[in-house]
Enzyme design. Sequence first.
Site, PDB file in Angstrom:
ATOM      1  N   PHE A 114       0.841  -1.189   0.000  1.00 57.97           N
ATOM      2  CA  PHE A 114       0.000   0.000   0.000  1.00 57.97           C
ATOM      3  C   PHE A 114       0.875   1.237   0.000  1.00 57.97           C
ATOM      4  O   PHE A 114       2.065   1.174   0.323  1.00 57.97           O
ATOM      5  CB  PHE A 114      -0.937  -0.013   1.220  1.00 57.97           C
ATOM      6  CG  PHE A 114      -2.394   0.099   0.849  1.00 57.97           C
ATOM      7  CD1 PHE A 114      -3.031  -0.927   0.170  1.00 57.97           C
ATOM      8  CD2 PHE A 114      -3.139   1.232   1.167  1.00 57.97           C
ATOM      9  CE1 PHE A 114      -4.367  -0.835  -0.183  1.00 57.97           C
ATOM     10  CE2 PHE A 114      -4.473   1.338   0.818  1.00 57.97           C
ATOM     11  CZ  PHE A 114      -5.098   0.306   0.142  1.00 57.97           C
ATOM     12  N   GLN A 228      -7.698  15.240   2.336  1.00 60.70           N
ATOM     13  CA  GLN A 228      -7.005  14.316   1.435  1.00 60.70           C
ATOM     14  C   GLN A 228      -7.748  14.168   0.110  1.00 60.70           C
ATOM     15  O   GLN A 228      -8.958  13.948   0.087  1.00 60.70           O
ATOM     16  CB  GLN A 228      -6.879  12.934   2.086  1.00 60.70           C
ATOM     17  CG  GLN A 228      -6.168  11.927   1.178  1.00 60.70           C
ATOM     18  CD  GLN A 228      -5.703  10.709   1.942  1.00 60.70           C
ATOM     19  OE1 GLN A 228      -6.484   9.797   2.198  1.00 60.70           O
ATOM     20  NE2 GLN A 228      -4.439  10.705   2.329  1.00 60.70           N
ATOM     21  N   HIS A 230      -7.811  11.748  -2.981  1.00 59.51           N
ATOM     22  CA  HIS A 230      -7.324  10.429  -3.416  1.00 59.51           C
ATOM     23  C   HIS A 230      -6.915  10.527  -4.875  1.00 59.51           C
ATOM     24  O   HIS A 230      -7.663  11.046  -5.690  1.00 59.51           O
ATOM     25  CB  HIS A 230      -8.410   9.372  -3.235  1.00 59.51           C
ATOM     26  CG  HIS A 230      -7.884   7.974  -3.295  1.00 59.51           C
ATOM     27  ND1 HIS A 230      -7.443   7.403  -4.466  1.00 59.51           N
ATOM     28  CD2 HIS A 230      -7.711   7.035  -2.326  1.00 59.51           C
ATOM     29  CE1 HIS A 230      -7.018   6.169  -4.209  1.00 59.51           C
ATOM     30  NE2 HIS A 230      -7.167   5.922  -2.923  1.00 59.51           N
ATOM     31  N   LEU A 240     -14.205   6.015  -6.231  1.00 64.98           N
ATOM     32  CA  LEU A 240     -12.861   5.634  -5.808  1.00 64.98           C
ATOM     33  C   LEU A 240     -12.365   4.369  -6.508  1.00 64.98           C
ATOM     34  O   LEU A 240     -13.091   3.382  -6.609  1.00 64.98           O
ATOM     35  CB  LEU A 240     -12.890   5.390  -4.289  1.00 64.98           C
ATOM     36  CG  LEU A 240     -11.635   4.818  -3.638  1.00 64.98           C
ATOM     37  CD1 LEU A 240     -10.506   5.831  -3.681  1.00 64.98           C
ATOM     38  CD2 LEU A 240     -11.933   4.417  -2.205  1.00 64.98           C
ATOM     39  N   GLU A 243      -6.357   2.258  -3.800  1.00 63.57           N
ATOM     40  CA  GLU A 243      -4.894   2.229  -3.833  1.00 63.57           C
ATOM     41  C   GLU A 243      -4.402   0.785  -3.927  1.00 63.57           C
ATOM     42  O   GLU A 243      -3.288   0.519  -4.387  1.00 63.57           O
ATOM     43  CB  GLU A 243      -4.384   2.883  -2.538  1.00 63.57           C
ATOM     44  CG  GLU A 243      -2.923   3.195  -2.503  1.00 63.57           C
ATOM     45  CD  GLU A 243      -2.619   4.100  -1.314  1.00 63.57           C
ATOM     46  OE1 GLU A 243      -2.935   5.288  -1.389  1.00 63.57           O
ATOM     47  OE2 GLU A 243      -2.084   3.599  -0.302  1.00 63.57           O
ATOM     48  N   ARG A 274      -0.380   9.476  -0.707  1.00 55.17           N
ATOM     49  CA  ARG A 274      -1.453   9.977  -1.572  1.00 55.17           C
ATOM     50  C   ARG A 274      -1.278  11.442  -1.959  1.00 55.17           C
ATOM     51  O   ARG A 274      -1.589  11.827  -3.083  1.00 55.17           O
ATOM     52  CB  ARG A 274      -2.798   9.794  -0.872  1.00 55.17           C
ATOM     53  CG  ARG A 274      -3.197   8.334  -0.839  1.00 55.17           C
ATOM     54  CD  ARG A 274      -4.473   8.116  -0.082  1.00 55.17           C
ATOM     55  NE  ARG A 274      -4.792   6.695  -0.116  1.00 55.17           N
ATOM     56  CZ  ARG A 274      -5.776   6.140   0.568  1.00 55.17           C
ATOM     57  NH1 ARG A 274      -6.540   6.887   1.358  1.00 55.17           N
ATOM     58  NH2 ARG A 274      -6.009   4.848   0.484  1.00 55.17           N
ATOM     59  N   HIS A 339     -11.362  12.842  -0.643  1.00 56.32           N
ATOM     60  CA  HIS A 339     -11.543  11.473  -0.173  1.00 56.32           C
ATOM     61  C   HIS A 339     -11.660  11.374   1.347  1.00 56.32           C
ATOM     62  O   HIS A 339     -12.422  10.564   1.859  1.00 56.32           O
ATOM     63  CB  HIS A 339     -10.350  10.634  -0.642  1.00 56.32           C
ATOM     64  CG  HIS A 339     -10.408   9.201  -0.210  1.00 56.32           C
ATOM     65  ND1 HIS A 339     -11.457   8.376  -0.552  1.00 56.32           N
ATOM     66  CD2 HIS A 339      -9.550   8.441   0.525  1.00 56.32           C
ATOM     67  CE1 HIS A 339     -11.243   7.173  -0.043  1.00 56.32           C
ATOM     68  NE2 HIS A 339     -10.111   7.176   0.632  1.00 56.32           N
ATOM     69  N   ARG A 374      -3.018  11.248   5.520  1.00 54.50           N
ATOM     70  CA  ARG A 374      -3.232   9.897   6.023  1.00 54.50           C
ATOM     71  C   ARG A 374      -2.670   8.863   5.062  1.00 54.50           C
ATOM     72  O   ARG A 374      -2.789   8.997   3.856  1.00 54.50           O
ATOM     73  CB  ARG A 374      -4.732   9.647   6.201  1.00 54.50           C
ATOM     74  CG  ARG A 374      -5.068   8.233   6.617  1.00 54.50           C
ATOM     75  CD  ARG A 374      -6.536   8.045   6.890  1.00 54.50           C
ATOM     76  NE  ARG A 374      -7.378   8.127   5.703  1.00 54.50           N
ATOM     77  CZ  ARG A 374      -7.536   7.135   4.818  1.00 54.50           C
ATOM     78  NH1 ARG A 374      -6.869   6.000   4.962  1.00 54.50           N
ATOM     79  NH2 ARG A 374      -8.334   7.291   3.789  1.00 54.50           N
TER      80      ARG A 374
END
Lengths: 559, 299, 331
Positions: A114, A228, A230, A240, A243, A274, A339, A374
């Site tokens: 990730f 954030q 994304h 979405l 990731e 991100r 996001h 994050r």
Amino acid sequence: MTLSHDVLVVGAGLAGQRAALQAFRAGVDVGVISKLHPLRSHSGAAQGGINAALDPKDSVHDHIYDTVKGSDYLADQDAVEVLCKEAGPTVIEMEHMGTIFNRAPDGSLDRRAFGGASYNRTIYSADRTGLALLQGLYEEVGRDPKIHIYEEWDAVDLVVRDGRVQGVVAMERKSGKIEGFGAKAVVIATGPAGRVYGKTTNSHESTGDGCALAYRAGAYLKDMEFVQFHPTCLPHTSILITEGARGEGGILRNAKGERFMERYAPHFKDLASRDVVSRAIVTEVKEGRGFPDGTVHLELMHLGKEKVETKLQEIVAYARTFAGIDPVVEGIPVYPAQHYMMGGISTNPKGETNIPGLYAAGEAACVSVHGANRLGANSLLETLVYGKIAGQNAAEYAKTAAASTLGQTDVDATTGRIHQLVERKEGELPAKLRAELQSTMDELVGVYRHPDDLINAVTRVAQLKERYQNVHVADKSSIFNLNLVEAIELGHLLDLAEVIVTGALARTESRGAHVRTDYPKRDDAKWLKHTLAQITKEGPSLTYLPVTITEYQPKERAY
Amino acid sequence: MTVKVAYYPGCVAQESGRELDMATRAVAAALGIELVDFPTFSCCGSGFIDEANMTLNIALNARNLALAERAGLNTVMTICSTCQGMLTHARHTMKHDAVVKARVDQTLGKIGFQYQGTAVPKHLLQIISEDLGGAEMLRPLVRRPLTGTKVAAFYGCHILRPHDVMKFDDPEEPHTFEDIIKVLGAEPVYYRGRVQCCGFPIQFVKPETAQRIAGNQIREAKQGGADAMATPCPLCHISLDTYQKEAGKAVGEDLNMPVLHFPQLIGIALGLDPKTLGLPRHMVDPQLLLNKVSVSVPA
Amino acid sequence: MTQVTYQILRNDGKGGVPHFQNFVVEIGETEAILTGLIKIRNEQDPTLAVRYSCRQEICGSCAMRVNGKSRLVCSRLVGTETKTHNNTIRIEPMANQPVLRDLVVDQTPFWDRYRHIRPHLILDPANPLPQGKESRMTPEQVDQFRETPRCIACASCYSACPAVGSDPDFLGPMALAKLYRFTVDPRDAAYHERLEGIQNQKLWLCLRCNLCVEACPKDVRPAERIVDLKRLANQEIGKRERGSKHSIGFLNNIEQGGLLNETKLARDSLGLFGMLGQVGKGFQMMRHGKSLKKHPPIQGLSEVQAIYADLNKPEDIKGRERPVGKGVKGE
């Protein structure tokens, strides 16, 4: 009429249900009010996974370091330590509750790579990990009917009096009735506020209700300017694309066919954090290397049909349905969209706010474990770890707290306010004001923030707040009056938008997801601190709080 | 143009529903479909064997298909939605489930079969719609148009669903049967029940519920003005015709709705002899419909 | 962009007569039907009551009937309906649940059935899960869940199910698919009790009509999971309920002659007493020329019987491996 519980949880997603379960296990009477059926919570939309350093070759310390680095050093390191240490036991607990995770050939929990992580530590369930956890937790909570869940009730007021929380006044969707829920302790777990933006991955119901109610009741909001975006969302719908797709080996390419992330993050490439990837995509498109529809492509073709269709089942369906693209044979057009809110109701690592008896957890809260950005797969983790902590501490508080004084006068006050709203004969419809708010935020408070835009946004949000005073509810029915609900929600969105833009304008540096074109560098000397916003008649009043640094001194962040 | 097919009548058309077999033979001859009989075919399992043993169900139907293959025939013509469903399900499984296929191949090998997958099961409705030129191919053959009548098609679930296996028509809003009804001169009745269940699968589990389901479908067709219903599935026919009295009781209405088998409906319009079509062998007298087109059913 | 007529069944929920109302919406064919409903709410009539949230087929809020079919409107595209329906999309609330207002239904009956199956792990106290670590489960065991983890409880299947609409005893597709998920879970210790708990009408009233398979937006294929459950029940509990007797009776019936002996099947399923009620039916049928004379055995019956000899074994019933090491906990 009023009901009462020792602990009242507002919101029934992962954080709310975990808090409720823990408070119940701690031996107090628990009620949960949620505007949606628990299984319809936005937690279920989380796709990629949940981080835990379970592998013996991995380490909790590396997880802490990755998280702190990802946060651009704004996270409180004591809080991050709790998060990462509890990660393993939390995932195992969820597995024992029945959550269905993907497995490695040896039967252990499978892991995937990730973003921003130095080790493959993301436990997952295909690309519907949020749904898997939500089902597992709901099944566990449902074991005991003594945890009373009030489904499809909107929290309308949070009552704070005599220096402590007294409960919530809420409205039932199916009947329109307004009731008081007295409580010794209240846990706010209402999740995201993404609908401040139009281009967001968040659900339509993600309107930050609990966050706004707490703010109005005097709670501090922390770090709200950190929003954030994304990197990989479908154009138009902003749906979405996890990731996890890059975790499984997906690659971003521009219209020239270049794997452009090699230039921005030579080491982590497509799996940089991100904020880094989103900026790279925006830059590529702005500098003319995007596709004609203003996107870059996320390519999965090289992974093979079998892997793509089994491990990324949901996003394959999304791409096929919502973009008319088959990821097995072609690249998925993607562009960043709002996001996640790193900010939220300010709590300490015990889940406590500045109001005695008021707790918060999950995306509605800011402990802070995510700081300025994050890491992927840390949000599901946070909901469960801090949901549990908040539930436990709320229960302990309730055990010694005096009974709530919430009563009919509180219900009457709310009822009067709602009636006034419904009885207004004319004015602007909430949908119109909401659309203007969303385009304001989309256009002026995005990935890159220009000072003029921010000033403009402050003005426009203030104007919208003014116009909101005359918002018109056209629907007069008592049954499922969504027009009324959206008018109330719009009030929440406006308050939060005001805090976001005020904080963003004040913070004259670039850190994590907050990037100022006029202050492109991180400025630790002046800004290594949390923003705290408190409501005043003149709008949000900002103060600042030092960041807790234990082990990792800030240094330059490179991926 | 003639086509040669392996004829798979299914059990009911060889026992209580022989009129279906009679009508099929008459209509096939008129349409230029050459039927090759296979006294070796076994039952399709009707979905019930599948509930008792998945692999065995596939093997029985793989054998049926392999019998046609061995005779060099690429089409197995069914006249029952359920048979069509089961044979197609078997072919689909043999194509997509390597584990089951290996097990079935082994067993079939022991009795001298090698399943190839070349024979495709097709219902008569499908053969007309897809292979013979569609409903229009019937137009020049119509001798006694059903003008002035309203006919409600009742498809039978298994010819339509699951669609990703059956790959025929639309699973919930089909039109092939209605297209034919129109060419035959009648007016189709569109009602929700036409794609729903007749209740047959639970006739032996809870008859009153099965009959209420059948009763509701017939009543809905009737409310749509139907003079008759017609079905490509003899199991639906049992629910709708054989048990119509009970179905009527279950919904508190005297239904009195003639229910024809699909080839019977074609046969009437083609001017074939009512007796050859087995029309006297119904519980609800189809004369009600036939009066409207001046045909009489011999006693 | 094209002009599409949304024909929506309005219902004030207060006893007024439900009626269709038309809205003309400017919308693209590749947009979701839900987008049009939101446009109607935002631009034409904010009083339209409808549940929706995630708009990406994961929260399960927005199931309704679209041109008669139960569908999730967030992932059903405008073009899939307008092409075949003259640019009109008829939208009604889900079936089998009382309407609260407009397109919003009271899902209580749906959730009651879900709760009925005890939708949570039931552990064996004598054989607890490993402390401090995950229980082991091979990828093959995970595969046994089939597509059930994808279920988003949208109730599309429940709305589409004619058995649910006809008999309150039937648990319905979603609850049964959910139950199946627990029967194959190696951590769950209530395999037998679960199968016992759905005997008789709760399970066996499934009509196998597959309307739920078409309705399900997540390809859970509930009807197929119900057949899975029937196989497990036949194996675990055997010929006790009429449904079991019928399917096992059918299996044995074909072994004897290759084709179905209808009279014998009725006797096997209904029992002697039940058959007495069918005597009149038999006479009626014969009077109408419906001979119940059984046909002679097929040619090649020995081949069929050889298939039975080879495949009528416990391991063939499910057609794939039983969950390996049921109840295996930890390393």
